[in-house]
Design a protein around this motif. Structure first.
Motif, PDB file in Angstrom:
ATOM      1  N   PRO A 125       1.350  -0.594  -1.439  1.00  0.00           N
ATOM      2  CA  PRO A 125       0.267   0.074  -1.660  1.00  0.00           C
ATOM      3  C   PRO A 125      -0.274  -0.081  -3.082  1.00  0.00           C
TER       4      PRO A 125
ATOM      5  N   THR B 206       0.218  -5.646   4.206  1.00  0.00           N
ATOM      6  CA  THR B 206       0.696  -4.935   5.127  1.00  0.00           C
ATOM      7  C   THR B 206       1.237  -5.844   6.067  1.00  0.00           C
TER       8      THR B 206
ATOM      9  N   LYS C  11       4.197  -1.344   4.142  1.00  0.00           N
ATOM     10  CA  LYS C  11       2.911  -1.522   3.287  1.00  0.00           C
ATOM     11  C   LYS C  11       3.301  -1.692   1.619  1.00  0.00           C
TER      12      LYS C  11
END
Length: 310
Positions: free
Chosen positions: A102, A10, A100
């Protein structure tokens, strides 16, 4: 040259800114060994930045990632964290953007499709731009006036502004999309997209996939009751000038107005994207990012302005 950064999951991006052997006794062209034929070098996988406006986890972009990867392309998703439909070409509207990471090959940008593409080009592909940006496939069409305000098309425009060839992909016709059949039609959409990209790569040889500054707005119809049918053909089109979505304002009497959006399609322009999709054909409209008028329109406008003084 700034030092390349290794990005954590992040991040907060500030927007300001020769084989050994024995030689023969006598060296002669006659007794020198024939050179071994050069081994063919396999073509490097096409590198694609994949974005959209429905969000990084939407069915369309996931189908696109699956199909493009299966075709042998090196695909990286850089797409909005949340649904950004209708954001058009909007970019950099906040001083910071949260990003982000992920899962591998997936980056989710808390911004618009344009923000996502700009982040991808400036950070993930810094110094080595992708061969192509693909935006979509969108849930629903982006023909006529819908394309002008589309975040899917906006992502492609951001790529063109950055000098990277781009294709906007959308699935659906002007009828209100049915979720199941539209998602089903994303399969044929991506099958065609692979054919299209392969065609561009074959004909481009070692050059760019598309002429400089030119992108493609591709609209694939939903064919058949289940959406899995085959399109009736492919048409090179232009963007129909009509605006099928029109606002209807109602005064609430307290200083606020209620806004309803009415679907009011007009007769399709001959040769336009609406006509093609209505005929169950795939519409491919070349586009650029600078919004300049065509030569004929420019000449007429220049004549209207001739002699004007401050």
């Amino acid at each position: 040259m700034r030092r390349k950064r290794v990005l954590p999951p992040t991040v907060l991006i500030l927007c300001t800114a020769a084989l050994a052997g024995t030689a023969p006794a006598v060296a002669s062209p006659l007794n020198a060994p024939a050179p071994a034929p050069a081994a063919a070098t396999p073509a490097a996988p096409l590198r694609i930045l994949l974005t959209n406006d429905d969000g990084y986890n939407a069915p369309g972009i996931r189908k696109a990632f699956e199909r493009l990867t299966a075709a042998g392309y090196d695909v990286t998703i850089v797409a909005p964290l949340t649904n950004q439909s209708g954001t058009g070409t909007k970019t950099m509207s906040a001083p910071t953007i949260a990003v982000k990471h992920p899962e591998p090959k997936v980056w989710a940008v808390d911004g618009t499709p344009g923000d996502s593409v700009l982040f991808g080009l400036s950070e993930l592909f810094e110094g080595h731009a992708p061969d192509l940006v693909v935006s979509g496939t969108n849930f629903g069409p982006n023909v006529a006036g819908l394309a002008t305000h589309s975040g899917t098309v906006g992502g492609a425009v951001a790529a063109l502004e950055g000098g990277v060839p781009a294709i906007a992909l959308s699935t659906g016709g002007l009828a209100v999309p049915d979720p199941t059949t539209t998602v089903n039609a994303m399969g044929p959409t991506m099958d065609f997209a692979v054919k299209l990209i392969d065609r561009l790569r074959t004909r481009a040889r070692s050059g760019p996939l598309l002429p400089k500054g030119v992108g493609l707005n591709v609209n694939h119809p939903v064919v058949g009751a289940d959406g899995k049918g085959t399109a009736a053909g492919v048409a090179a089109t232009f963007q129909d000038p009509q605006a099928p979505l029109q606002p209807d304002f109602t005064d609430s009497g307290d200083g606020t107005w209620k806004v309803d959006v009415r679907f009011r399609p007009q007769p399709a322009a001959k040769g336009g994207d609406v006509e093609a999709v209505n005929a169950n054909k795939i519409a491919i409209s070349p586009m650029n990012a600078d919004w300049n008028a065509g030569p004929a329109e420019f000449a007429v406008t220049a004549a209207l302005l001739a002699g004007l003084r401050p």
